[in-house]
Design an enzyme around this catalytic site. Structure first.
Site, PDB file in Angstrom:
ATOM      1  N   HIS A 190     -13.756 -62.029 -22.678  1.00 29.96           N
ATOM      2  CA  HIS A 190     -13.914 -63.155 -21.744  1.00 29.96           C
ATOM      3  C   HIS A 190     -15.376 -63.617 -21.833  1.00 29.96           C
ATOM      4  CE1 HIS A 190     -14.327 -65.061 -17.741  1.00 29.96           C
ATOM      5  NE2 HIS A 190     -13.010 -65.122 -17.704  1.00 29.96           N
ATOM      6  N   ASP A 201     -15.387 -53.785 -19.126  1.00 27.78           N
ATOM      7  CA  ASP A 201     -15.002 -54.919 -18.291  1.00 27.78           C
ATOM      8  C   ASP A 201     -13.579 -54.620 -17.815  1.00 27.78           C
ATOM      9  OD1 ASP A 201     -13.894 -57.206 -17.297  1.00 27.78           O
ATOM     10  OD2 ASP A 201     -14.669 -58.539 -18.851  1.00 27.78           O
ATOM     11  N   GLN A 247      -9.250 -56.924 -15.891  1.00 23.55           N
ATOM     12  CA  GLN A 247      -7.796 -57.004 -16.072  1.00 23.55           C
ATOM     13  C   GLN A 247      -7.117 -55.637 -16.115  1.00 23.55           C
ATOM     14  OE1 GLN A 247      -6.219 -59.736 -15.771  1.00 23.55           O
ATOM     15  NE2 GLN A 247      -7.826 -61.246 -16.086  1.00 23.55           N
ATOM     16  N   LYS A 262      -8.852 -60.228  -8.127  1.00 16.33           N
ATOM     17  CA  LYS A 262      -7.752 -60.047  -9.087  1.00 16.33           C
ATOM     18  C   LYS A 262      -6.883 -58.841  -8.714  1.00 16.33           C
ATOM     19  CE  LYS A 262     -10.396 -61.934 -12.966  1.00 16.33           C
ATOM     20  NZ  LYS A 262      -9.805 -63.241 -13.252  1.00 16.33           N
ATOM     21  N   CYS A 292     -11.098 -68.864 -20.892  1.00 24.94           N
ATOM     22  CA  CYS A 292     -12.500 -68.396 -20.944  1.00 24.94           C
ATOM     23  C   CYS A 292     -12.703 -67.368 -22.051  1.00 24.94           C
ATOM     24  CB  CYS A 292     -12.947 -67.813 -19.607  1.00 24.94           C
ATOM     25  SG  CYS A 292     -13.016 -69.027 -18.308  1.00 24.94           S
TER      26      CYS A 292
HETATM   27  N1  PLP Z   1     -13.507 -60.431 -17.606  1.00 23.21           N
HETATM   28  C1  PLP Z   1     -12.203 -60.619 -17.783  1.00 23.21           C
HETATM   29  C2  PLP Z   1     -11.470 -59.806 -18.812  1.00 23.21           C
HETATM   30  C3  PLP Z   1     -11.516 -61.556 -17.009  1.00 23.21           C
HETATM   31  O1  PLP Z   1     -10.225 -61.760 -17.189  1.00 23.21           O
HETATM   32  C4  PLP Z   1     -12.244 -62.301 -16.050  1.00 23.21           C
HETATM   33  C5  PLP Z   1     -11.580 -63.354 -15.260  1.00 23.21           C
HETATM   34  O2  PLP Z   1     -10.560 -63.868 -15.619  1.00 23.21           O
HETATM   35  C6  PLP Z   1     -13.609 -62.046 -15.894  1.00 23.21           C
HETATM   36  C7  PLP Z   1     -14.204 -61.109 -16.693  1.00 23.21           C
HETATM   37  C8  PLP Z   1     -14.419 -62.774 -14.876  1.00 23.21           C
HETATM   38  O3  PLP Z   1     -14.009 -62.407 -13.597  1.00 23.21           O
HETATM   39  P1  PLP Z   1     -14.632 -63.136 -12.309  1.00 23.21           P
HETATM   40  O4  PLP Z   1     -14.406 -64.611 -12.533  1.00 23.21           O
HETATM   41  O5  PLP Z   1     -13.837 -62.599 -11.175  1.00 23.21           O
HETATM   42  O6  PLP Z   1     -16.058 -62.796 -12.242  1.00 23.21           O
END
Ligand code: PLP
Length: 404
Positions: free
Chosen positions: A117, A194, A197, A220, A362
Site C-alpha cells: 500500500h 503492516d 489487513q 478496519k 492505493c
Molecule cells: N496498509 C494497508 C495494507 C492498507 O490496506 C491500508 C488501508 O487500506 C493502509 C496501510 C493505510 O491504512 P490507514 O488509511 O487506516 O492509515
C-alpha cells in the site's frame, strides 16, 4: 455472526438493501463501539494524564486500560510497547521518521515488497530522499507470490530495515512473513509489519512472530476512525527518538533544551485520542468475543464460495486465485480481449446497492506491474453472509450484461 449489532447494514442504497463488501477500506462498527463513543462524551470526557480531578482520572484510566487491552490482543510483552497513533499510515510515518533519524544513513537500503500500500512505500521514499538511502522491493513471481529467492539475494550489510505487508490489500494474499522475519533476523535486520489487513482477520501475536514493529488501524477492525497502533519492541522504542514534539511527550522543557518522557508517552505528543482508544478497546472485545477461529473459518468459507461463483463468469480474471487469502478478492472482467473498466462495474453494482471498491487501491506500483487500470475488489467482514455473495454475483452478472 450478529448482524443486528451493525445498524448500518439495515440501510438502503438507491432504493436497494445495502450489501457492504468494502471492508478492506473500512469496516462497519457494532453498537458496542458507537455506544462507547457516546458514553465517553456523555459521562467522562476530560483531558487525560494532567488532571487531578475525577473525570480526568477516569479518562486516564480508560485510556491506559485500552493500551493494556491492545498489548494483550497482539501479545506484546508490555503496554509500554503500544503507541497510539491515528492509524496505520500515521504509525508507518512515525516509524520512518524516528527509526530513520538514527539508523538510516547515505547508501543504506530499506526493503519493502511489490504489493505494498502507498502507506508502506511513500514514508520510506521520503526518508530515502532525505537521507540519500535506497528503497528496494521484493519482486513477484508469475503466480503473484513473493520471490523469496530474490529477497534472500537482496539482504546485505547495507540493509537496515524490512517493512512488509502481512496481507496484501489488493490481492488479499497472506505473505510469508515468518520466513521473511527469520531471513532478516539472521542478518540482524529488524522487520516492521503492516498489519492493516491482517490484524482484523487473524490472530497476530507479535512475540510469536518476533516482528520488531507492527502498524494497524482501528477503523478496519470494527473500531473508530482516527485511532491506530504502532507496536515496537521496547529495545527499539528506547533507542529511537520521538517523531513529534509537544505536550505529554516531555519530561522537562527548559530554554536550554528538553528531556523526553518515558515509553510510550515519548511518542504521543499532544492530547491523545482517548475516546478513540476506549472505543478501540470495545472493538477488540467484540472481535475476541466472536473469536478469531470463527472469524477465519467464516471469512475463508465466504472467500472460497465467492471465488468459485466468480470463476464461472465468462471473461473473468481473478488475481492470485486459490492462494490463501484474508477475506479479499480482486478481479477484472474481459469482454473478448477488452477489459470492462472496473469503475464502470463498481458504478453499476452501487446502483444495485452493492458496495465494492474499484481502482488502484492505493497500490499503484502493483497495479502498474499487472498492466491494468485497476481491479474490482470485494472484501469481507465478520458480518457478511453467503446471501451477500449471491446478491453481489447476480448484480455483477447484470452489470456485465449491460456493459458488454
Ligand atoms: N496498509 C494497508 C495494507 C492498507 O490496506 C491500508 C488501508 O487500506 C493502509 C496501510 C493505510 O491504512 P490507514 O488509511 O487506516 O492509515
Amino acid at each position: 455472526m450478529n448482524r443486528e449489532d451493525f445498524e448500518i447494514l439495515k440501510e438502503q442504497v438507491h432504493g436497494q438493501q445495502l450489501v457492504y463488501l468494502d471492508n478492506a477500506a473500512t469496516s462497519q462498527k457494532p453498537q458496542q463501539v458507537t455506544n462507547a463513543i457516546m458514553e465517553a462524551y456523555a459521562h467522562w470526557n476530560s483531558n487525560i494524564h494532567r488532571g487531578v480531578h475525577h473525570l480526568s482520572q477516569v479518562a486516564t484510566m480508560k485510556h491506559e486500560d485500552a493500551r493494556r487491552k491492545v498489548a494483550d490482543f497482539i501479545g506484546a510483552q508490555s503496554a509500554d510497547e503500544i503507541i497510539f497513533t491515528k492509524g496505520t499510515t500515521d504509525s508507518l510515518n512515525a516509524l520512518a521518521f524516528s527509526y530513520g533519524e538514527v539508523y538510516i544513513q547515505e547508501g543504506d537500503e530499506i526493503i519493502v515488497s511489490a504489493v505494498e500500500h502507498h502507506s508502506n512505500i511513500v514514508p520510506w521514499q521520503m526518508l530515502c530522499e532525505r537521507k540519500k538511502a535506497v528503497l528496494r522491493h521484493i519482486p513477484l513471481r508469475d503466480d503473484l507470490t513473493l520471490d523469496i529467492e530474490a529477497f534472500k539475494g537482496m539482504l546485505n550489510i547495507r540493509t537496515k530495515l524490512v517493512s512488509i505487508a502481512h496481507v496484501s490489500n489488493v490481492l488479499g494474499t497472506i505473505l510469508p512473513i515468518e520466513e521473511i522475519i527469520r531471513l532478516a533476523h539472521e542478518k540482524n535486520i529488524p522487520v516492521c509489519l503492516d498489519g492493516a489487513q491482517s490484524v482484523p482477520h487473524m490472530k497476530v501475536d507479535v512475540q510469536a512472530l518476533d516482528c520488531d514493529f507492527l502498524a494497524f488501524s482501528g477503523h478496519k477492525m470494527y473500531g473508530p476512525t482516527g485511532i491506530g497502533v504502532l507496536y515496537g519492541k521496547r529495545e527499539w522504542l528506547e533507542k529511537i527518538p520521538p517523531h513529534e514534539g509537544g505536550g505529554e511527550m516531555i519530561n522537562h522543557v527548559r530554554w536550554s533544551g528538553t528531556t523526553y518522557n518515558e515509553l510510550p508517552y515519548k511518542f504521543e505528543a499532544g492530547t491523545p485520542n482517548f475516546v478513540g482508544s476506549y472505543a478501540l478497546q470495545k472493538a477488540i472485545e467484540y472481535v475476541q468475543k466472536v473469536g478469531f477461529e470463527a472469524i477465519e473459518t467464516h471469512e475463508k468459507e465466504l472467500t472460497e464460495y465467492c471465488e468459485q461463483k466468480l470463476n464461472k463468469i465468462e471473461g473473468i480474471k481473478i488475481y492470485a486465485i486459490n492462494q490463501p487469502k484474508a477475506g479479499v478478492i480482486s478481479f477484472n472482467i474481459y469482454n473478448g480481449s477488452s477489459l470492462i473498466h472496473p469503475f464502470d462495474i463498481g458504478t453499476l453494482l452501487d446502483q444495485q446497492g452493492v458496495a465494492v471498491r474499484t481502482g488502484h487501491h492505493c497500490a499503484e506500483p502493483l497495479i502498474d506491474e499487472l498492466g491494468i487500470p485497476g481491479t474490482v475488489r470485494v472484501s469481507f467482514g465478520l458480518y457478511n453472509e453467503k446471501e451477500d455473495v449471491d446478491t453481489f454475483i447476480s448484480a455483477l452478472k447484470k452489470s456485465v450484461m449491460i456493459l458488454s
